[in-house]
Scaffold this active site. Structure first.
Site, PDB file in Angstrom:
ATOM      1  N   HIS A   1     -11.571   1.913  11.825  1.00 49.38           N
ATOM      2  CA  HIS A   1     -11.840   3.284  11.355  1.00 49.38           C
ATOM      3  C   HIS A   1     -12.163   3.363   9.874  1.00 49.38           C
ATOM      4  O   HIS A   1     -12.206   4.439   9.298  1.00 49.38           O
ATOM      5  CB  HIS A   1     -10.703   4.253  11.683  1.00 49.38           C
TER       6      HIS A   1
ATOM      7  N   ASP B   1     -12.315   0.155   3.802  1.00 52.28           N
ATOM      8  CA  ASP B   1     -11.561  -0.987   3.291  1.00 52.28           C
ATOM      9  C   ASP B   1     -12.382  -1.862   2.359  1.00 52.28           C
ATOM     10  O   ASP B   1     -11.828  -2.774   1.724  1.00 52.28           O
ATOM     11  CB  ASP B   1     -11.057  -1.842   4.460  1.00 52.28           C
TER      12      ASP B   1
END
Length: 460
Positions: free
Chosen positions: A165, A254
């Site tokens: 995600h 990330d």
């Protein structure tokens, strides 16, 4: 007309994930009558998750069936979809590894052992699927998605989709700029944990100028005053914006966590680049908070289960999650076509990357299957300094795992920016590998020279 399916969830003891899956299934009319097989080696957590799912489903009045098992083979039998969210080693073991490395002068991510246990698990699931449910789709939802999916697609014939995600980081940007997310068009290709926002449109117009305006007028104040709302709240940090300045595209989700070694020297450096109070998710301050929240969530679930008067829908709500697993299952089963961010073999979708490397790209999914979109090429600077090095590191990790060559693990430690000497890296590696939790790993790896010979390379 609804089509029921059988879904095997490997690692179902991850209660937050399993609950989200159940909620999404309950709210997807096309999949009513489906069966979910929860599989985990932790029988206590497994029982809690199954009770939670059963009560939640009864409350919303949805036709779903559940089973629980500690047998992977039983769970895979007749499965149409398999969701693997399992992690072999606990957060506590990972903390122990960091503590051992710290004794040798390494902060946080100093000496890595690769993904030996996760690779073993992933291949085991994929190989079992080949034998037990060869026509099923594997939706890989546990890390390392990039490395693991590349390995599995090369070593097995299993149909695999990797999910993460992190790409939703673009929504954090949109919200900070005051944009309606429904009017934002986003594209962020790359490889998992290294994706770059090539398209950022608002009502069809380039929205990057709006980001530039935010940086100019609000950025400095934000960096001085912003207190992270969660350990992963780094999308608009100094580090992320610095990488945007370096490369001309925003790193998403990330992706800013990697960047370069200069962001990660010590906790004060990390705080400056990634903000207060934790310095991003990869610090000795952040990980205990992350683990604590997971444990609190599990305790909340257990408390709700133990009290028969507790309303599961009051505790966990009735809104769908943003997870893609159930919508993808619906698309593949019922032709509920949609666009998704997936990790699949490249096959020409992202220019400059080998076809058998799993990339993260947008894809159209329907009953015909997964059709990755051709996204063109990323800027050459990103390719040279970020994407290709990330791919090379993945290839190095897979080769180390397949060959069992311990010197490849040593090489990774030697290349770490915190390493000051050969002896430091070699001794740290030995210490980490000798931990009781790494017994099987240690037996797998050996140096490509006679046993004991490594001592001649260690200066007194």
């Amino acid at each position: 007309m609804a089509t029921s399916v059988r879904i095997s969830v490997i690692g179902a003891g991850s209660a937050t994930f399993s609950l989200g899956l159940v909620k999404d299934l309950c709210l997807t009319e096309n999949l009513k009558g489906s069966e979910v097989s929860f599989m985990d080696i932790d029988a206590e957590r497994l029982d809690a998750v199954t009770k939670m799912a059963t009560r939640y489903t009864e409350e919303v009045g949805t036709d779903l069936r559940f089973e629980q098992t500690t047998s992977q083979a039983d769970s895979l039998k007749d499965a149409d979809f398999v969701i693997n969210t399992a992690a072999v080693q606990s957060h506590y073991h990972q903390r122990d590894m960091r503590d051992v490395a710290a004794k040798h002068g390494y902060y946080y991510r100093g000496v890595g052992l690769g993904s030996f246990y996760q690779f073993q698990l992933m291949l085991n699931v994929a190989h079992d699927m080949e034998k037990i449910c060869p026509n099923a789709w594997l939706i890989q939802s546990g890390n390392p998605v990039f490395d693991g999916c590349t390995l599995m697609t090369r070593e097995t014939n299993t149909k695999i989709i990797g999910l993460c995600h992190g790409h939703y980081g673009y929504l954090h940007i949109a919200n900070a700029l005051g944009l309606d997310p429904a009017r934002v068009d986003f594209q962020g290709p790359g490889v998992n944990h290294c994706i770059w926002m090539t398209h950022f449109l608002y009502d069809g117009e380039d929205a990057y100028p709006l980001l530039e305006d935010w940086i100019k007028n609000k950025g400095e104040e934000y960096w001085k005053t912003h207190v992270a709302t969660g350990t992963h709240d780094i999308q608009l940090s100094r580090g992320a914006i610095h990488q945007y300045r370096m490369y001309g595209l925003m790193p998403i989700g990330d992706s800013p966590r990697s960047g370069g070694w200069w962001y990660h020297n010590d906790i004060e450096t990390k705080k400056w680049w990634f903000g207060e109070p934790w310095g991003g998710p990869d610090t000795h301050l952040a990980r205990p908070i992350h683990v604590q929240k997971l444990e609190e969530r599990m305790a909340q679930i257990q408390g709700a289960i133990d009290n028969p008067n507790t309303s599961m829908t009051d505790v966990f709500g009735k809104e769908k999650t943003r997870e893609q697993q159930v919508p993808i299952i619906d698309a593949l089963t019922n032709n509920a076509e949609g666009h998704f961010q997936v990790n699949v073999p490249n096959n020409g979708a992202l220019e400059g990357v080998a076809n058998d490397v799993v990339v993260e790209v947008p894809a159209l999914i329907n009953k015909k299957g997964v059709q990755p979109l051709h996204v063109g090429a990323l800027p050459k600077k990103i390719m040279l300094e970020q994407l290709l090095p990330t791919i090379l590191k993945m290839e190095h990790g897979i080769e180390a795992f397949k060959s069992g060559d311990k010197s490849m693990l040593l090489h990774s430690a030697l290349e770490n920016h915190q390493t000051q000497s050969y002896k430091q890296a070699a001794m740290a590696l030995e210490d980490v590998m000798s931990h009781p939790g790494n017994k099987e790993l240690a037996a797998h790896y050996s140096y490509p020279w006679p046993e004991g010979h490594e001592s001649v390379y260690l200066q007194e």
